[in-house]
Design a protein around this motif. Sequence first.
Motif, PDB file in Angstrom:
ATOM      1  N   ILE A  48      10.424   1.586  -8.566  1.00 58.36           N
ATOM      2  CA  ILE A  48       9.318   2.067  -7.808  1.00 58.36           C
ATOM      3  C   ILE A  48       9.816   3.286  -6.981  1.00 58.36           C
ATOM      4  CG2 ILE A  48       7.935   1.440  -5.802  1.00 58.36           C
ATOM      5  CD1 ILE A  48       8.137  -1.589  -6.979  1.00 58.36           C
ATOM      6  N   LEU A 100       6.890   5.812  -7.930  1.00 55.40           N
ATOM      7  CA  LEU A 100       5.861   6.174  -7.123  1.00 55.40           C
ATOM      8  C   LEU A 100       6.304   7.078  -5.646  1.00 55.40           C
ATOM      9  CD1 LEU A 100       4.016   2.591  -7.331  1.00 55.40           C
ATOM     10  CD2 LEU A 100       3.423   4.694  -8.645  1.00 55.40           C
ATOM     11  N   GLN A 101       7.388   6.476  -5.207  1.00 61.38           N
ATOM     12  CA  GLN A 101       8.054   6.910  -4.119  1.00 61.38           C
ATOM     13  C   GLN A 101       9.384   7.900  -4.220  1.00 61.38           C
ATOM     14  OE1 GLN A 101       7.340   6.291  -0.508  1.00 61.38           O
ATOM     15  NE2 GLN A 101       5.424   5.186  -0.900  1.00 61.38           N
ATOM     16  N   TYR A 148       5.011  10.362  -4.370  1.00 65.65           N
ATOM     17  CA  TYR A 148       4.898  10.287  -2.775  1.00 65.65           C
ATOM     18  C   TYR A 148       6.091  10.961  -2.395  1.00 65.65           C
ATOM     19  CZ  TYR A 148       3.589   8.902   1.747  1.00 65.65           C
ATOM     20  OH  TYR A 148       3.297   8.627   3.046  1.00 65.65           O
ATOM     21  N   ARG A 151       4.742   7.228  13.958  1.00 64.26           N
ATOM     22  CA  ARG A 151       4.118   6.241  13.567  1.00 64.26           C
ATOM     23  C   ARG A 151       4.773   4.891  13.195  1.00 64.26           C
ATOM     24  NH1 ARG A 151       0.105   7.859   8.459  1.00 64.26           N
ATOM     25  NH2 ARG A 151      -0.618   9.777   9.560  1.00 64.26           N
ATOM     26  N   VAL A 197      -1.535   8.347   3.810  1.00 66.24           N
ATOM     27  CA  VAL A 197      -1.831   6.844   2.972  1.00 66.24           C
ATOM     28  C   VAL A 197      -2.970   7.108   2.057  1.00 66.24           C
ATOM     29  CG1 VAL A 197      -2.529   4.543   3.295  1.00 66.24           C
ATOM     30  CG2 VAL A 197      -1.323   5.640   5.173  1.00 66.24           C
ATOM     31  N   ARG A 198      -2.507   6.801   0.992  1.00 68.73           N
ATOM     32  CA  ARG A 198      -3.701   7.018  -0.247  1.00 68.73           C
ATOM     33  C   ARG A 198      -3.827   6.073  -1.351  1.00 68.73           C
ATOM     34  NH1 ARG A 198      -0.204  11.507  -0.967  1.00 68.73           N
ATOM     35  NH2 ARG A 198       0.908  11.226  -2.880  1.00 68.73           N
ATOM     36  N   LEU A 202      -0.266   3.638  -1.455  1.00 68.44           N
ATOM     37  CA  LEU A 202       1.034   4.614  -1.187  1.00 68.44           C
ATOM     38  C   LEU A 202       0.934   5.028   0.361  1.00 68.44           C
ATOM     39  CD1 LEU A 202       1.540   7.086  -4.078  1.00 68.44           C
ATOM     40  CD2 LEU A 202       2.805   4.850  -3.464  1.00 68.44           C
ATOM     41  N   ALA A 203       1.996   4.552   0.720  1.00 67.93           N
ATOM     42  CA  ALA A 203       2.023   4.853   2.478  1.00 67.93           C
ATOM     43  C   ALA A 203       3.565   5.366   2.540  1.00 67.93           C
ATOM     44  CB  ALA A 203       1.587   3.728   3.171  1.00 67.93           C
ATOM     45  N   LYS A 210       6.537   3.155   1.426  1.00 67.15           N
ATOM     46  CA  LYS A 210       6.037   1.774   0.877  1.00 67.15           C
ATOM     47  C   LYS A 210       4.867   1.749   0.025  1.00 67.15           C
ATOM     48  CE  LYS A 210       5.623  -2.672   1.852  1.00 67.15           C
ATOM     49  NZ  LYS A 210       7.010  -3.590   1.710  1.00 67.15           N
ATOM     50  N   ALA A 211       4.923   1.134  -1.194  1.00 63.78           N
ATOM     51  CA  ALA A 211       3.976   1.045  -2.109  1.00 63.78           C
ATOM     52  C   ALA A 211       3.497  -0.339  -2.094  1.00 63.78           C
ATOM     53  CB  ALA A 211       4.456   1.439  -3.577  1.00 63.78           C
TER      54      ALA A 211
END
Lengths: 367, 95
Positions: free
Chosen positions: A7, A55-56, A83, A175, B17-18, B31-32, B35-36
């Motif tokens: 991932i 993904l990341q 991402y 955040r 975030v999306r 996706l953030a 984090k997924a």
Amino acid sequence: MTAPPPIAMLAELTHRCPLACPYCSNPTDLLTRDHELDTETWADVFRQAAEMGVLQLHISGGEPASRPDLVELTQAAAEAGLYTNLITSGVGLTPKRLDALEQVGLDHIQLSLQGTTADLADWIGGYKGGFDRKMKVATEIKNRGIPLTLNAVMHRHNLDDLERTIEMAVDLGARRLEVACVQFHGWAETNRDQLLPTLEQTKEAKRIVSEAENRLRGTMAFDFVPPDYYSDFPKACMGGWGSTGLNVTPDGTVLPCHAAESIPHLKFDNVRDRTLSEIWYKSEAFNAYRGTDWLPDPCQSCDRKEIDFGGCRCQALALVGDASATDPVCHKSPHHQKVVQALEAAMNTPEQDLVYRKLPTVSKQVV
Amino acid sequence: MTLKLLAGDRPFLPRGVRIIDDRVRGGKVLLAPEKAVALDAIGEAILSRVDGETRFDALIADLAATYDAPAEQITGDVQTFLVGLRARMFLAVHA
Ligand code: SF4
Ligand code: SF4
């Protein structure tokens, strides 16, 4: 067993960094610039990663801003559909570069924090003026509205500043705040006696974080990594070896976790020789500690084995001398005394100078 | 503070975030930062209605109509899901 696709990928673009944190997670054997992958190779690795299901992407180092091609690399990653998260000390991120990074689609920045004052932060980071530059960068990030996480790396010398750290994170518009107590690999292992927090500090940190978490719900999220030497059970390192993430070092070596090179009997493949997918699914190193079949006792018969997978391999190696042992942090480990002794030794060691990380002066031979 | 959404709140995904299609595993993923989160059908149904325009009460009404379920029954589940995202700062609201 068949592994699921990864991932997340940590791309250590370079080991170069203007700072010299004595807990840096980079190996003590740092790679010099001439060993680094070029722009095109990194871009290709990013595309391969995305195709495999990553993904990341965590763009890290060293200091990733030390790479002149950081913007191009971020663009390549974003175009591959990843991402993009930039993990940085902030030094080297000029307003112009921030603009360019935003333009090519950088998603998020994780900014490290060495301390809450210039004196403390510059002493820990071993870089005078670093704190002031970081604060300027933080303001630039805030003004642009780039999503920001502050990563406060905590240890004996700054844990007492936790309340102030939390305040700062809120002021900087983060955040999320990661309160990450130092993990003892790489340079941190060298400085362990000086960095291990006391039990009182650890308890106090837990209390402060849980109170702040409640108070700041909806304003800032927390991630807390407690010092695992004081835990009853180990962390599930990387969520299990070769199960969710991989790490590419500056020269293209692919690791199951950032400290894995400390395990001497494992052979790690390089993206210059094999595809990322081959390395993930087929290489010896990634299959060495996958799943739970290889686990020794007491883990084999423990109901937590699918939760922590026996803990950290590198920690088992460092403290027990055997990478396939139960992580000695676990109170069920037959070697748990090693952790108890390490804590005792650290508490009884008088204050000494920190050993700062540094690059070798003579470039390592390419083998 | 409670992060429960009020009837007139208009939730949205903040910058960073999306939702994407997972080309390899299938399905949708939130996706953030660092984090997924793989979305199940319910999560996807809720978040596909989160656009910064739609009010929380309208979102519930729409889900109730689409899935032929009583609004009171789904409100709790939708709140729990959205409050969880808000606590992680993956969701924000225009009041
Ligand atoms: S931990 Fe410190 S020295 Fe290591 S890369 Fe980060 S900022 Fe540089
Ligand atoms: S015995 Fe092994 S599996 Fe059980 S908690 Fe300890 S490390 Fe984890």
